[in-house]
Design a protein around this motif. Structure first.
Motif: not given
Length: 478
Positions: A305-313, A413-417, A419-422
């Motif tokens: 249900e959530i975008p891939s960027s949010n799932l990655a976060a 997670a923020a160090d991996l880029g 932060a906005p998605h998290l």
């Protein structure tokens, strides 16, 4: 054949003579002057109509007189368009032929002949010889209810958007020095669990040595100490995840969705993707979990249900728990403190039973039980304060260490880029909480907020605290 006055009849076709009846000589060919022989059962041809010539009028277009109808001694009436013979005396004139069969005098009710079948173009109908069948009503056919129009199937739900920047295409940009480690939070978890571990060791030693003797008792103690290695035994971890945490292996389509995102996350962290095992939990909540030493679980809602960027976060946050050692230290501390927890729960159960039994007898008996329990607790604090005090404070210390572990995983997670998605995921969590509060307020209820010491026992910081910790990364655009 069709009658000339029948409006539904087709164009007149060639006229064929009726077939001869069995046992009689064949009728003469058309154009012959010989009259047709009588029908079977009659020796004498039917008399002509009064005042008419001796022979019946011929068929149209033929010089041969028409034979009488089967089963009747009365000759058939003339066809429409010919000279009508006078009726019999004292009888009504027969009706003209279309409109029904004529009624013959002194013969009772004549059988009605069936209506002529519909003629096909270019085919002249012929009538069978012998007695005519009686017309019967057509069978009743119940009205057919037209089938209901099929309900159109609901269109399939659109999959979650795949908006992740696969900048590394699954290839690592570096190799991390440690695929799994232990940061300050993990070490703090182990330190807080030491009092529980000592109590558990005392419980195991007391039962093992007291029941099995010294030699066998020490074997049991050593086996219990070595059992902590199962935290890093992958089959044991998978069994624990399946039966305790209710996780399962992903389906083929779930794996196709999950693995590319996971490979991008691990590529940015410099971690081998196969170091950890991906599993799925059937749940409608947005959540994920880092279990044991090698398991990363994610809910079906987060997966679909959530975008891939949010799932990655979310996955990067759980990877931060693993690389920081939070998962394996937490499970190891829980396992080694379990015998002490069981013993404490048993003692609390005995105290409740004693209080309930004493209350049946008298108030004084109940007071004596409370006095005995209080003296036991005070004696424990005085005699072994270095054990009892940490045991009482352990839940609060573990909750604090857990909150710090969540903030460290967010920073990973923020160090991996991510932060906005998290931050988007955290805003989603806050929106869910606000919706629950609004629904309760609309129903006239008020949710009970944790307060005082209850807040100190929460293992996750609130969403605003986590968003505030991400502010530096959001301002840098990472």
């Amino acid at each position: 054949m069709s009658y000339p006055s029948d409006p539904a009849a087709p164009e007149p076709g060639p006229v064929y003579p009726d077939p001869p009846y069995p046992g009689t000589p064949a009728p003469p060919y058309p154009g012959s002057a010989v009259p047709a022989p009588p029908y079977p059962g009659s020796a004498v041809p039917a008399p002509p109509y009064p005042g008419a010539p001796a022979s019946s009028p011929p068929y149209p277009g033929s010089a041969v007189p028409a034979p009488p109808y089967p089963g009747s001694a009365v000759p058939a009436p003339p066809y429409p368009g010919s000279a009508a013979p006078p009726p019999y005396p004292e009888t009504p004139a027969p009706p003209s032929y279309p409109g029904g069969a004529p009624q013959y005098p002194a013969a009772g009710a004549a059988p009605s002949y069936p209506a002529a079948p519909p003629a096909h173009p270019g085919v002249t109908p012929t009538y069978p010889s012998g007695p005519q069948p009686t017309a019967t009503a057509p069978p009743y056919i119940p009205p057919q209810t037209p089938p209901a129009a099929p309900t159109p199937a609901a269109p399939p739900e659109a999959p979650a958007p795949d908006d992740l920047d696969y900048r590394h295409a699954g290839s690592r940009i570096h190799v991390a020095a440690h695929q799994r480690g232990a940061d300050a939070t993990a070490i703090g978890q182990l330190a807080v669990q030491v009092p529980g571990f000592l109590v558990s060791l005392a419980v195991i030693a007391s039962f093992a040595v007291g029941i099995l003797g010294t030699a066998m008792g020490w074997l049991v103690i050593l086996a219990w100490l070595a059992s902590g290695a199962l935290v890093f035994h992958r089959p044991t971890e998978l069994a624990f995840a399946r039966h305790v945490m209710k996780l399962r292996a992903p389906l083929a389509e779930e794996r196709a969705r999950l693995e590319p995102v996971w490979r991008e996350v691990t590529a940015r962290a410099g971690i081998e993707a196969h170091t950890y095992e991906l599993m799925v939990e059937n749940s409608t909540d947005l959540n994920a979990v880092a279990a044991a030493g090698h398991v990363v679980g994610v809910t079906t809602y987060a997966l679909n249900e959530i975008p891939s960027s949010n799932l990655a976060a979310v996955l990067a946050h759980e990877l931060g728990h693993h690389t920081g050692g939070h998962a394996w230290t937490g499970l190891l501390g829980y396992w080694y403190s379990l015998p002490g927890r069981i013993a404490w729960a048993f003692m609390r159960g005995i105290a409740r039973i004693a209080i309930r039994v004493a209350s049946v007898f008298s108030l004084a008996a109940t007071g004596m039980v409370y006095l005995f329990i209080g003296m036991f607790v005070i004696g424990g604090f005085v005699a072994a304060w270095y054990i009892t005090v940490p045991l009482v404070a352990a839940p609060y210390l573990l909750a604090y260490v857990g909150r710090q572990g969540e903030l460290r995983a967010d920073r990973q997670a923020a160090d991996l880029g991510f932060a906005p998605h998290l931050a988007q995921v955290l805003h989603h969590f806050q929106a869910q909480e606000d919706a629950v509060k609004a629904q309760a307020a609309a129903q006239g209820r008020q949710l009970k907020e944790p307060g005082g010491l209850a807040k100190l026992l929460t293992t996750h910081p609130d969403n605003y605290t986590r968003l505030q910790a991400l502010e530096p990364y959001l301002q840098l655009g990472r």
